[in-house]
Design a protein around this motif. Sequence first.
Motif, PDB file in Angstrom:
ATOM      1  N   PHE A  54       1.003  -1.196   0.098  1.00  0.00           N
ATOM      2  CA  PHE A  54      -0.056  -0.136   0.123  1.00  0.00           C
ATOM      3  C   PHE A  54       0.734   1.328  -0.035  1.00  0.00           C
ATOM      4  O   PHE A  54       0.663   2.125  -0.643  1.00  0.00           O
ATOM      5  CB  PHE A  54      -0.888   0.113   1.343  1.00  0.00           C
ATOM      6  N   ASN A  55       1.869   1.165   0.675  1.00  0.00           N
ATOM      7  CA  ASN A  55       2.723   2.262   1.045  1.00  0.00           C
ATOM      8  C   ASN A  55       2.142   3.946   0.918  1.00  0.00           C
ATOM      9  O   ASN A  55       2.454   4.813   0.385  1.00  0.00           O
ATOM     10  CB  ASN A  55       3.811   2.216  -0.226  1.00  0.00           C
ATOM     11  N   HIS A  56       0.988   3.931   1.583  1.00  0.00           N
ATOM     12  CA  HIS A  56       0.071   5.335   1.775  1.00  0.00           C
ATOM     13  C   HIS A  56      -0.144   5.761   0.365  1.00  0.00           C
ATOM     14  O   HIS A  56      -0.167   6.991   0.464  1.00  0.00           O
ATOM     15  CB  HIS A  56       0.693   6.068   2.675  1.00  0.00           C
ATOM     16  N   GLU A  57      -0.207   4.891  -0.747  1.00  0.00           N
ATOM     17  CA  GLU A  57      -0.361   5.645  -2.053  1.00  0.00           C
ATOM     18  C   GLU A  57      -2.072   5.685  -2.272  1.00  0.00           C
ATOM     19  O   GLU A  57      -2.674   4.567  -2.149  1.00  0.00           O
ATOM     20  CB  GLU A  57       0.231   4.560  -3.196  1.00  0.00           C
ATOM     21  N   GLN A  58      -2.577   6.842  -2.420  1.00  0.00           N
ATOM     22  CA  GLN A  58      -4.115   7.041  -2.238  1.00  0.00           C
ATOM     23  C   GLN A  58      -4.718   6.232  -3.437  1.00  0.00           C
ATOM     24  O   GLN A  58      -5.809   5.817  -3.274  1.00  0.00           O
ATOM     25  CB  GLN A  58      -4.209   8.535  -2.787  1.00  0.00           C
ATOM     26  N   GLU A  59      -4.070   5.852  -4.553  1.00  0.00           N
ATOM     27  CA  GLU A  59      -4.659   5.137  -5.744  1.00  0.00           C
ATOM     28  C   GLU A  59      -4.751   3.722  -5.590  1.00  0.00           C
ATOM     29  O   GLU A  59      -5.661   3.111  -5.852  1.00  0.00           O
ATOM     30  CB  GLU A  59      -3.983   5.404  -7.151  1.00  0.00           C
ATOM     31  N   LYS A  60      -4.041   3.194  -4.164  1.00  0.00           N
ATOM     32  CA  LYS A  60      -4.128   1.888  -4.089  1.00  0.00           C
ATOM     33  C   LYS A  60      -5.071   1.673  -2.929  1.00  0.00           C
ATOM     34  O   LYS A  60      -5.331   0.468  -2.343  1.00  0.00           O
ATOM     35  CB  LYS A  60      -2.552   1.349  -3.362  1.00  0.00           C
ATOM     36  N   PHE A  61      -5.707   2.752  -2.257  1.00  0.00           N
ATOM     37  CA  PHE A  61      -6.303   2.594  -1.044  1.00  0.00           C
ATOM     38  C   PHE A  61      -7.726   1.511  -1.133  1.00  0.00           C
ATOM     39  O   PHE A  61      -8.003   0.888  -0.179  1.00  0.00           O
ATOM     40  CB  PHE A  61      -7.028   4.020  -0.403  1.00  0.00           C
ATOM     41  N   GLU A  62      -8.631   1.459  -2.056  1.00  0.00           N
ATOM     42  CA  GLU A  62      -9.496   0.691  -2.479  1.00  0.00           C
ATOM     43  C   GLU A  62      -9.047  -0.741  -2.164  1.00  0.00           C
ATOM     44  O   GLU A  62      -9.716  -1.553  -1.611  1.00  0.00           O
ATOM     45  CB  GLU A  62     -10.396   0.949  -3.790  1.00  0.00           C
ATOM     46  N   GLY A  63      -7.986  -1.005  -3.009  1.00  0.00           N
ATOM     47  CA  GLY A  63      -7.426  -2.356  -2.870  1.00  0.00           C
ATOM     48  C   GLY A  63      -6.944  -2.768  -1.655  1.00  0.00           C
ATOM     49  O   GLY A  63      -7.179  -3.768  -0.947  1.00  0.00           O
ATOM     50  N   PHE A  64      -6.181  -1.772  -1.060  1.00  0.00           N
ATOM     51  CA  PHE A  64      -5.756  -2.012   0.329  1.00  0.00           C
ATOM     52  C   PHE A  64      -6.979  -2.240   1.380  1.00  0.00           C
ATOM     53  O   PHE A  64      -7.037  -3.086   2.318  1.00  0.00           O
ATOM     54  CB  PHE A  64      -5.209  -0.683   0.957  1.00  0.00           C
ATOM     55  N   LYS A  65      -7.962  -1.300   1.234  1.00  0.00           N
ATOM     56  CA  LYS A  65      -9.085  -1.465   2.254  1.00  0.00           C
ATOM     57  C   LYS A  65      -9.821  -2.917   2.146  1.00  0.00           C
ATOM     58  O   LYS A  65      -9.977  -3.508   2.968  1.00  0.00           O
ATOM     59  CB  LYS A  65     -10.221  -0.472   1.879  1.00  0.00           C
ATOM     60  N   LYS A  66      -9.848  -3.451   0.777  1.00  0.00           N
ATOM     61  CA  LYS A  66     -10.517  -4.795   0.873  1.00  0.00           C
ATOM     62  C   LYS A  66      -9.434  -5.931   1.266  1.00  0.00           C
ATOM     63  O   LYS A  66     -10.180  -6.844   2.177  1.00  0.00           O
ATOM     64  CB  LYS A  66     -10.704  -4.982  -1.002  1.00  0.00           C
ATOM     65  N   ALA A  67      -8.266  -5.814   1.053  1.00  0.00           N
ATOM     66  CA  ALA A  67      -7.188  -6.707   1.521  1.00  0.00           C
ATOM     67  C   ALA A  67      -7.248  -6.860   3.156  1.00  0.00           C
ATOM     68  O   ALA A  67      -7.241  -7.631   3.666  1.00  0.00           O
ATOM     69  CB  ALA A  67      -5.959  -6.703   0.982  1.00  0.00           C
ATOM     70  N   TYR A  68      -7.354  -5.598   3.537  1.00  0.00           N
ATOM     71  CA  TYR A  68      -7.127  -5.272   5.144  1.00  0.00           C
ATOM     72  C   TYR A  68      -8.247  -5.891   5.787  1.00  0.00           C
ATOM     73  O   TYR A  68      -8.362  -6.626   6.707  1.00  0.00           O
ATOM     74  CB  TYR A  68      -6.933  -3.874   5.516  1.00  0.00           C
ATOM     75  N   LYS A  69      -9.713  -5.713   5.032  1.00  0.00           N
ATOM     76  CA  LYS A  69     -10.715  -6.107   5.801  1.00  0.00           C
ATOM     77  C   LYS A  69     -10.576  -7.761   5.605  1.00  0.00           C
ATOM     78  O   LYS A  69     -11.128  -8.391   6.867  1.00  0.00           O
ATOM     79  CB  LYS A  69     -11.988  -5.609   5.150  1.00  0.00           C
ATOM     80  N   GLU A  70     -10.195  -8.207   4.724  1.00  0.00           N
ATOM     81  CA  GLU A  70     -10.097  -9.834   4.591  1.00  0.00           C
ATOM     82  C   GLU A  70      -9.061 -10.105   5.704  1.00  0.00           C
ATOM     83  O   GLU A  70      -9.475 -11.122   6.445  1.00  0.00           O
ATOM     84  CB  GLU A  70      -9.588 -10.234   3.282  1.00  0.00           C
ATOM     85  N   GLU A  71      -8.083  -9.462   5.953  1.00  0.00           N
ATOM     86  CA  GLU A  71      -7.016  -9.815   6.869  1.00  0.00           C
ATOM     87  C   GLU A  71      -7.881  -9.944   8.546  1.00  0.00           C
ATOM     88  O   GLU A  71      -7.497 -10.539   9.362  1.00  0.00           O
ATOM     89  CB  GLU A  71      -5.778  -8.962   6.886  1.00  0.00           C
TER      90      GLU A  71
END
Length: 117
Positions: A54-71
């Motif tokens: 993710f590296n706090h890159e705004q454009e990756k936030f939706e993918g990060f959010k989905k993956a983090y919720k799975e974790e």
Amino acid sequence: MSIVLKRIYDEPPQLGGHRILIDRVWPRGISKEDANLDEWIKEITPSPQLRKWFNHEQEKFEGFKKAYKEELNQYAKQKKLQELKETSVNERLVLLYGAKDKQYNHAVVLKVVLDEM
């Protein structure tokens, strides 16, 4: 009560509530004494792999959010989330994080998950 997010660098320790650091890494420049924490919970933070991707890159936030919720759906994390939710019923829960971006970080996702429980 309530669940509030605060950036540990901006938040005055005397604000009150049950104060929990929700970062895997201790924030630079903050002493443990100054942080005035009740808990430091590393277990519910994003995995190192996800955090680095993710590296706090705004454009990756939706993918990060989905993956983090799975974790967060893992049993061990669910148990800790339930404990946090129960704490928030009795007292104000202050979730502290170190990220500079107040809108695109794991704390925002964690709060949403806790609010939906």
